[in-house]
Design an enzyme around this catalytic site. Structure first.
Site, PDB file in Angstrom:
ATOM      1  N   LYS A   1      -5.830  38.813  10.638  1.00 21.97           N
ATOM      2  CA  LYS A   1      -5.575  39.937  10.148  1.00 21.97           C
ATOM      3  C   LYS A   1      -6.411  40.953  11.021  1.00 21.97           C
ATOM      4  CE  LYS A   1      -2.514  38.196   7.172  1.00 21.97           C
ATOM      5  NZ  LYS A   1      -3.132  36.838   6.957  1.00 21.97           N
TER       6      LYS A   1
ATOM      7  N   ASP B   1     -13.100  33.153   0.022  1.00 21.81           N
ATOM      8  CA  ASP B   1     -11.845  33.204   1.060  1.00 21.81           C
ATOM      9  C   ASP B   1     -11.832  34.774   1.696  1.00 21.81           C
ATOM     10  OD1 ASP B   1      -9.560  33.116   2.866  1.00 21.81           O
ATOM     11  OD2 ASP B   1      -8.302  32.238   1.342  1.00 21.81           O
TER      12      ASP B   1
ATOM     13  N   TRP C   1      -2.933  33.196  -3.480  1.00 20.36           N
ATOM     14  CA  TRP C   1      -2.068  32.759  -2.316  1.00 20.36           C
ATOM     15  C   TRP C   1      -1.479  31.388  -2.505  1.00 20.36           C
ATOM     16  CZ3 TRP C   1      -4.183  30.203   2.476  1.00 20.36           C
ATOM     17  CH2 TRP C   1      -3.095  30.024   3.523  1.00 20.36           C
TER      18      TRP C   1
END
Length: 449
Positions: free
Chosen positions: A295, A259, A178
């Site tokens: 999310k 993560d 990311w």
């Protein structure tokens, strides 16, 4: 004229005149008729910030900026990392609306500051969700969890803590990862290195390269691991490969920093998506975990997440938490209450929790179906190349393998917006837009090298 007989208006005029001269910066000293204005006084157009150059657009958020400026009726935004419905609209989960109604109707609720570590109930439930209800580390009070500002804030707080208190300041991140990861860790004071992860030739995992790079990493270094649904590639290790990674890291004393942005959103199963993390917790070793509900609960704008640190003993965990407070307090003082209250309301209520898992699986299943539809559309068009990686990858994103020139072509000719590395958000697709995307990919592959 007697001063005592002076009119109030003339007295007021004199005071105003004196005040005006003072505010204008008039020097009352007889030796100086005036003084130079301070740079910040606004007396001219020269700014003390004139040297500041315009910063570049964020490579991900900048896609949306460009998309919004495009007047085309067929434009398609596949850059944003947020779920969309079949109609292309943002989704607020029904279970979230129910939880919010419960909160609004609870007249005992107040808007007081939370503690530095956040909402205690939220922290407890978040740790249980990730590590499991019967996790020994939780039962032995070896886990400290603090509420943070979504995944980004959790990563930053964890990185700041490590930079100050851990024996190593080097963190290895996957290549690619990311786009915000290297910025977060660098600004926190860590030295960022990379390990091989993605294999462009197979559009899958470069497991051999990963093992070689972690084997040669300095002892005790920190290693960033995507818990599931790797961003941007959608490529995850198998459970067997995860076990090999765990053994290698523990043998070298490498510190895992997970993560987890997509628990339950990848496979549709919360426990399955947490399995890699639980493997590491089960061996009794220490680790860090950044957790986000953006999310999997659709709480993007609530900025709700958590940082958990699993320690060797309860005493160490308590001391670690005391230092996390010292990181958080001058950073943002304490976290917001609303998002944490929504999550806690859902996780602690069996009916709401069950409803959430159903809605979560529906989101994951729709993304999986979009993968299948896109793959079939490309195959039907006879698009050159092997596109099976689209259905093999998992989670919100697919790493298409398209290069930057092909991406530019698709944007110019087909008004399709994505990041220049060829990453597309499968959640931004619908049955109606799959043919348009397939046409664009087909043309890009055939016309642009």
């Amino acid at each position: 004229m007697n001063p005592e007989l002076a009119s109030p208006s003339s007295s007021s005029d004199r005071r105003i005149s004196v005040l005006a001269r003072h505010l204008a910066g008039v020097e009352m000293d007889s030796k100086n008729d005036s003084i130079s204005a301070f740079p910040t006084s606004g007396s001219d157009n020269n700014s003390v910030f004139s040297h500041v150059v315009r910063g570049p657009e964020d490579p991900i958020l900048g896609v949306t900026v460009a998309y919004n400026k495009d007047p085309s009726p067929v434009k398609l935004n596949l850059g944003v990392g947020a779920y969309r419905t079949e109609e292309g609209k943002p989704l607020v989960l029904n279970v979230v609306r129910k939880a919010e109604l419960l909160l609004v109707n609870d007249r005992s609720r107040v808007k007081e500051y939370l503690p530095i570590t956040g909402l205690a109930e939220f922290n407890k439930l978040s740790a249980k969700l990730m590590f499991g209800a019967n996790c020994p580390a939780i039962q032995e009070n070896r886990v400290t969890t603090v509420q943070c500002l979504s995944g980004t804030g959790s990563l930053r707080v964890g990185a700041e803590f490590l930079a100050k208190h851990y024996l190593q300041r080097t963190i290895y991140i996957p290549q690619p990862t990311w786009g915000n990861h290297p910025k977060i860790f660098t600004l926190a004071g860590l030295s960022v290195k990379t390990y091989r992860y993605y294999d462009p030739a197979t559009r899958g995992l470069n497991f051999q390269g990963l093992v070689e790079d972690l084997s040669s990493a300095s002892s005790g270094a920190i290693v960033l691991l995507h818990a599931c649904a790797h961003n941007p590639t959608g490529v995850d290790p198998t459970f067997q490969q995860w076990e090999q990674i765990r053994k290698l890291m523990r043998s070298k004393g490498l510190m895992p920093f997970f993560d987890s942005a997509y628990q339950g959103f990848a496979s549709g199963n919360l426990d399955a998506d947490a399995q890699p993390v639980r493997m590491f917790v089960a061996d009794g070793g220490e680790l860090l975990l950044a957790q986000s509900y953006a999310k999997n609960m659709g709480l993007y704008g609530e900025r709700i997440g958590a940082l958990s640190i699993v320690c060797k003993t309860a005493d160490v965990a308590a001391r670690v938490e005391s230092q996390l407070k010292l990181v958080i307090r001058p950073m943002y003082s304490n976290p917001p209450i609303h998002g944490a209250s929504i999550v806690a309301a859902i996780l602690k209520n069996r009916d709401l929790y069950n409803e959430w898992t159903i809605e979560l699986k529906a989101m994951a299943d729709r993304i999986i179906s979009m993968r299948q539809k896109l793959f079939e559309a490309l195959r039907a068009r006879g698009t050159p190349g092997d596109w099976s990686h689209i259905v093999k990858q998992i989670g919100m994103f697919t790493f298409t393998g398209l290069n930057s020139k092909q991406v530019s072509f698709m944007t110019k000719e087909y008004h399709i917006y994505m990041t220049s590395d060829g990453r597309i958000s499968m959640a931004g697709l619908s049955s109606k837009t799959v043919p348009h995307l397939a046409d664009a990919i087909h043309a890009a592959v055939k016309q642009v090298v």
